[in-house]
Design a protein around this motif. Sequence first.
Motif, PDB file in Angstrom:
ATOM      1  N   GLY A   1     -15.256  -1.204  -7.957  1.00 19.45           N
ATOM      2  CA  GLY A   1     -14.109  -0.386  -8.340  1.00 19.45           C
ATOM      3  C   GLY A   1     -13.617   0.375  -7.132  1.00 19.45           C
ATOM      4  N   VAL A   2     -12.312   0.316  -6.869  1.00 20.36           N
ATOM      5  CA  VAL A   2     -11.733   1.061  -5.744  1.00 20.36           C
ATOM      6  C   VAL A   2     -10.395   1.650  -6.171  1.00 20.36           C
ATOM      7  CG1 VAL A   2     -12.831  -0.187  -3.835  1.00 20.36           C
ATOM      8  CG2 VAL A   2     -10.735  -1.079  -4.848  1.00 20.36           C
ATOM      9  N   ARG A   3      -9.883   2.566  -5.352  1.00 16.83           N
ATOM     10  CA  ARG A   3      -8.584   3.179  -5.655  1.00 16.83           C
ATOM     11  C   ARG A   3      -7.654   2.935  -4.470  1.00 16.83           C
ATOM     12  NH1 ARG A   3     -10.547   7.828  -7.466  1.00 16.83           N
ATOM     13  NH2 ARG A   3     -10.574   7.084  -9.602  1.00 16.83           N
ATOM     14  N   ALA A   4      -6.425   2.553  -4.758  1.00 16.30           N
ATOM     15  CA  ALA A   4      -5.431   2.339  -3.700  1.00 16.30           C
ATOM     16  C   ALA A   4      -4.241   3.238  -3.998  1.00 16.30           C
ATOM     17  CB  ALA A   4      -4.994   0.882  -3.668  1.00 16.30           C
ATOM     18  N   GLU A   5      -3.859   4.074  -3.023  1.00 19.04           N
ATOM     19  CA  GLU A   5      -2.790   5.043  -3.288  1.00 19.04           C
ATOM     20  C   GLU A   5      -1.424   4.527  -2.854  1.00 19.04           C
ATOM     21  OE1 GLU A   5      -3.573   8.167  -4.536  1.00 19.04           O
ATOM     22  OE2 GLU A   5      -5.769   8.183  -4.300  1.00 19.04           O
ATOM     23  N   THR A   6      -1.410   3.545  -1.967  1.00 17.80           N
ATOM     24  CA  THR A   6      -0.133   3.073  -1.411  1.00 17.80           C
ATOM     25  C   THR A   6      -0.080   1.538  -1.439  1.00 17.80           C
ATOM     26  OG1 THR A   6      -1.060   2.856   0.802  1.00 17.80           O
ATOM     27  CG2 THR A   6      -0.095   5.002   0.246  1.00 17.80           C
ATOM     28  N   PRO A   7       1.117   0.969  -1.286  1.00 18.11           N
ATOM     29  CA  PRO A   7       1.206  -0.490  -1.212  1.00 18.11           C
ATOM     30  C   PRO A   7       0.360  -1.071  -0.087  1.00 18.11           C
ATOM     31  CG  PRO A   7       3.378   0.439  -1.624  1.00 18.11           C
ATOM     32  CD  PRO A   7       2.455   1.593  -1.379  1.00 18.11           C
ATOM     33  N   ASP A   8       0.334  -0.411   1.053  1.00 20.46           N
ATOM     34  CA  ASP A   8      -0.473  -0.926   2.165  1.00 20.46           C
ATOM     35  C   ASP A   8      -1.952  -0.953   1.818  1.00 20.46           C
ATOM     36  OD1 ASP A   8       1.405  -1.662   3.927  1.00 20.46           O
ATOM     37  OD2 ASP A   8       1.445   0.254   5.032  1.00 20.46           O
ATOM     38  N   ALA A   9      -2.388   0.133   1.190  1.00 18.97           N
ATOM     39  CA  ALA A   9      -3.799   0.186   0.788  1.00 18.97           C
ATOM     40  C   ALA A   9      -4.076  -0.893  -0.257  1.00 18.97           C
ATOM     41  CB  ALA A   9      -4.127   1.571   0.240  1.00 18.97           C
TER      42      ALA A   9
ATOM     43  N   ALA B   1       5.012  -7.006  -3.341  1.00 27.34           N
ATOM     44  CA  ALA B   1       4.948  -7.683  -2.039  1.00 27.34           C
ATOM     45  C   ALA B   1       3.528  -7.617  -1.477  1.00 27.34           C
ATOM     46  CB  ALA B   1       5.934  -7.048  -1.073  1.00 27.34           C
ATOM     47  N   ALA B   2       2.882  -6.484  -1.699  1.00 24.55           N
ATOM     48  CA  ALA B   2       1.508  -6.335  -1.202  1.00 24.55           C
ATOM     49  C   ALA B   2       0.603  -7.395  -1.822  1.00 24.55           C
ATOM     50  CB  ALA B   2       0.992  -4.928  -1.525  1.00 24.55           C
ATOM     51  N   ILE B   3       0.796  -7.647  -3.121  1.00 23.18           N
ATOM     52  CA  ILE B   3      -0.045  -8.650  -3.799  1.00 23.18           C
ATOM     53  C   ILE B   3       0.305 -10.053  -3.290  1.00 23.18           C
ATOM     54  CG2 ILE B   3      -0.640  -9.682  -6.035  1.00 23.18           C
ATOM     55  CD1 ILE B   3       0.199  -6.902  -7.282  1.00 23.18           C
ATOM     56  N   ARG B   4       1.619 -10.346  -3.237  1.00 24.11           N
ATOM     57  CA  ARG B   4       2.033 -11.693  -2.830  1.00 24.11           C
ATOM     58  C   ARG B   4       1.564 -12.033  -1.422  1.00 24.11           C
ATOM     59  NH1 ARG B   4       2.980 -16.437  -5.220  1.00 24.11           N
ATOM     60  NH2 ARG B   4       1.040 -16.551  -4.047  1.00 24.11           N
ATOM     61  N   ASP B   5       1.574 -11.004  -0.564  1.00 20.20           N
ATOM     62  CA  ASP B   5       1.167 -11.226   0.833  1.00 20.20           C
ATOM     63  C   ASP B   5      -0.241 -11.795   0.937  1.00 20.20           C
ATOM     64  OD1 ASP B   5       3.523 -10.313   1.761  1.00 20.20           O
ATOM     65  OD2 ASP B   5       2.797  -8.357   2.464  1.00 20.20           O
ATOM     66  N   VAL B   6      -1.127 -11.401   0.023  1.00 21.97           N
ATOM     67  CA  VAL B   6      -2.536 -11.794   0.197  1.00 21.97           C
ATOM     68  C   VAL B   6      -3.017 -12.775  -0.872  1.00 21.97           C
ATOM     69  CG1 VAL B   6      -3.170  -9.724   1.482  1.00 21.97           C
ATOM     70  CG2 VAL B   6      -3.276  -9.696  -1.019  1.00 21.97           C
ATOM     71  N   LEU B   7      -2.155 -13.090  -1.842  1.00 20.91           N
ATOM     72  CA  LEU B   7      -2.534 -14.071  -2.871  1.00 20.91           C
ATOM     73  C   LEU B   7      -2.169 -15.465  -2.342  1.00 20.91           C
ATOM     74  CD1 LEU B   7      -3.540 -14.391  -5.862  1.00 20.91           C
ATOM     75  CD2 LEU B   7      -1.127 -14.395  -6.538  1.00 20.91           C
ATOM     76  N   PRO B   8      -3.146 -16.381  -2.276  1.00 21.50           N
ATOM     77  CA  PRO B   8      -2.810 -17.723  -1.763  1.00 21.50           C
ATOM     78  C   PRO B   8      -1.750 -18.391  -2.644  1.00 21.50           C
ATOM     79  CG  PRO B   8      -5.195 -17.461  -2.083  1.00 21.50           C
ATOM     80  CD  PRO B   8      -4.551 -16.258  -2.667  1.00 21.50           C
TER      81      PRO B   8
ATOM     82  N   ARG C   1      -2.595  -3.780  -0.532  1.00 17.58           N
ATOM     83  CA  ARG C   1      -2.662  -5.070   0.165  1.00 17.58           C
ATOM     84  C   ARG C   1      -4.066  -5.288   0.748  1.00 17.58           C
ATOM     85  NH1 ARG C   1       1.187  -4.148   3.204  1.00 17.58           N
ATOM     86  NH2 ARG C   1       2.831  -5.336   2.198  1.00 17.58           N
ATOM     87  N   ARG C   2      -4.560  -4.265   1.420  1.00 16.43           N
ATOM     88  CA  ARG C   2      -5.890  -4.375   2.042  1.00 16.43           C
ATOM     89  C   ARG C   2      -6.979  -4.583   0.994  1.00 16.43           C
ATOM     90  NH1 ARG C   2      -4.120  -0.057   4.969  1.00 16.43           N
ATOM     91  NH2 ARG C   2      -5.361   1.413   3.734  1.00 16.43           N
ATOM     92  N   MET C   3      -6.862  -3.840  -0.096  1.00 15.61           N
ATOM     93  CA  MET C   3      -7.948  -3.897  -1.080  1.00 15.61           C
ATOM     94  C   MET C   3      -7.922  -5.179  -1.905  1.00 15.61           C
ATOM     95  SD  MET C   3      -8.288   0.042  -2.123  1.00 15.61           S
ATOM     96  CE  MET C   3      -8.600   1.228  -0.810  1.00 15.61           C
ATOM     97  N   VAL C   4      -6.724  -5.686  -2.175  1.00 16.32           N
ATOM     98  CA  VAL C   4      -6.653  -6.972  -2.898  1.00 16.32           C
ATOM     99  C   VAL C   4      -7.215  -8.064  -1.995  1.00 16.32           C
ATOM    100  CG1 VAL C   4      -5.145  -8.703  -3.944  1.00 16.32           C
ATOM    101  CG2 VAL C   4      -4.696  -6.278  -4.334  1.00 16.32           C
ATOM    102  N   ALA C   5      -6.850  -8.021  -0.712  1.00 15.54           N
ATOM    103  CA  ALA C   5      -7.359  -9.036   0.219  1.00 15.54           C
ATOM    104  C   ALA C   5      -8.879  -8.993   0.255  1.00 15.54           C
ATOM    105  CB  ALA C   5      -6.784  -8.813   1.616  1.00 15.54           C
ATOM    106  N   ARG C   6      -9.417  -7.784   0.351  1.00 18.25           N
ATOM    107  CA  ARG C   6     -10.871  -7.669   0.436  1.00 18.25           C
ATOM    108  C   ARG C   6     -11.529  -8.147  -0.865  1.00 18.25           C
ATOM    109  NH1 ARG C   6     -12.917  -1.985   0.757  1.00 18.25           N
ATOM    110  NH2 ARG C   6     -11.324  -1.796   2.366  1.00 18.25           N
ATOM    111  N   ALA C   7     -10.956  -7.723  -1.999  1.00 19.94           N
ATOM    112  CA  ALA C   7     -11.549  -8.102  -3.292  1.00 19.94           C
ATOM    113  C   ALA C   7     -11.502  -9.612  -3.485  1.00 19.94           C
ATOM    114  CB  ALA C   7     -10.811  -7.392  -4.426  1.00 19.94           C
ATOM    115  N   LEU C   8     -10.393 -10.237  -3.097  1.00 20.95           N
ATOM    116  CA  LEU C   8     -10.295 -11.695  -3.262  1.00 20.95           C
ATOM    117  C   LEU C   8     -11.309 -12.410  -2.371  1.00 20.95           C
ATOM    118  CD1 LEU C   8      -6.417 -12.226  -3.452  1.00 20.95           C
ATOM    119  CD2 LEU C   8      -8.056 -12.429  -5.324  1.00 20.95           C
TER     120      LEU C   8
END
Length: 577
Positions: free
Chosen positions: A508-516, A373-380, A518-525
């Motif tokens: 390169g970044v590390r995300a420990e939780t789904p919320d993190a 869900a975290a990925i889908r939320d921020v993937l167009p 979501r934030r990091m995929v959004a930023r990377a994209l």
Amino acid sequence: MRGDVKLQGTSTPVLTGGQALVQSLKAEGIDTVFGLPGVQLDWAFDALYAERDAIRVYHTRHEQAVSYMADGYARVAGRVGVCLTVPGPGVLNAMAGLATAYACSSPVLCVTGQIPSRDIGAGRGMLHEINNQLFALRSVTKWATGVLEPADIPGTIHEAFRQIHTGRPRPAAVEIPLDVLRGTAGMMPAGPAAVTPVAADPETVERAARVIGRAERPVIFAGGGVLRAAAWEPLRQLAAVLEAPVVMTENGKGALSSRHYLAQTMTAAAELVPAADVVLVVGSRFFLPTRSDWGPRPGQTVIQLDVDPEEIGRNCEVSHGIVADAKLGLEALVAAVTRHNRKRTSRRDELEAVRTRTRARFGAVQPQAAFAAAIRDVLPDDGILVTEMTQVGYWCNTGFPVYKPRTYLTSGYQGTLGHGFANALGAQVGAPGRKVVSINGDGGFMYNVQELSTAVRHRLNVVAIVFSDNAYGNVRRIQRESFGGRTIATDLLNPDFVRLAEAFGMDGVRAETPDALRRMVARALGNDRPALIEVPVEEMPDPRTIMRPGYRGPEGLRSREGVRARTSPRAPYPPRP
Ligand SMILES: Cc1ncc(C[n+]2csc(CCOP(=O)(O)OP(=O)(O)O)c2C)c(N)n1
Ligand SMILES: [Mg+2]
């Protein structure tokens, strides 16, 4: 004379074999090649140098990536993906990618070098020599041949494209010995292969349409063939006139937007197929239903539309087989069904309820559901997700909502661990400017880790997510559950993925939780740079046991009693050379 094209007395140019190859690719409309050079290919690569403004060459760090990239490119762009390898070890390295493209009906052309023509089969031990290279290629292609004269190159490349475009798209291969690439002849590239898609037999369509039109509760089963044939619009129309739920297979995801109330998953199929009176299968092997408790039973009518006549009735007996391009076949069915269609009321409420029930099932599989869900939320909507043989990937194959055609890539029945990241790089080439996310396990990702360099070198801004559980987690879980807790050869010692990405010159970044995440995929994209996100995880539950009713792992390969599965082999074995 390198790079130059000499003219003979007539207007037929004298070309080297390498030039003829490149001119032929150009004539077929190819502007992108994935390749890794070597001495047998020197004349081909020099010809590519001469055409560097017309054809972009993506070189990789391992040949497995050239075939995976060609496949990812082909599936997203809907064009032929071309890969170029040296013979022997080079082309063998590319075989897993070709096998994956074969499984996913992806239009890929592999051009491979070969030892000098006079030495083929002599077993002298020439550089890169293997026995029966063509025989090996035939196991992963629909058509493979060798060229022994430079003058035959244009005709052979043209025929390869014709083969790929005829009927079911699948890989083809052409091997060209180095002396043939070096040799010269007067020759003219043949030009784009004009292939007419297979139209459906009108009488068969009429008969099938009468059955479908009269059906009270029809179901449409849509596979990857719908996407290959760009048949999503007539599929949507047919589903709408029939009020028929569309069950999409893993490879069919995106054929109908997941926002549509008729769009259904393989989980819902367990409810919908037994309740249907007519099942229309389009561009799918229909394999899983025939291996599940809920597969078609006596009394149900199965109609199959497929461009490959071999596929009709292969896994399940069918009452009507329509051999046609999925787009033409569905268009014909829409026209004919409209004439025979019974009066129908909307099934929206009932089918929305099915969707709500299946979503609840998906949501129960954690942490996969939350990460997805975290990925889908921020993937167009037009962003592309490439899956892998990993826990979140299995979940996504059923549960990930897909809104546009050709935006979700899997390895199909090949289940190729390691395909994902390189497939994603090829997808990015095929969809410039769009967002591409690749999900991986720590096991699968390391199959192609060296291609981080390719991402940076060619500015392919894929966001790679690596779920690291320090294990071939899937295998380890099966071992523990099936073998009294004993595990072997499944623990993994990982690098620090964040520092690894940085060492390759990417974020390169590390995300420990789904919320993190979501934030990091959004930023990377948003950054428009390649990035790697490591997500440390614990062992996860097997989503397939929850999400795929009737799924029983390797046991499922046995056909189910009462289900009309075909068991007899249809093709002679061993195959003819
Ligand atoms: C080419 C290939 N080799 C081996 C396998 C068998 N296999 C399936 S899943 C798996 C483990 C995957 O590990 P990882 O990528 O870390 O994902 P995880 O299950 O840990 O999420 C293996 C070895 C395969 N599917 N494909
Ligand atoms: Mg793992």
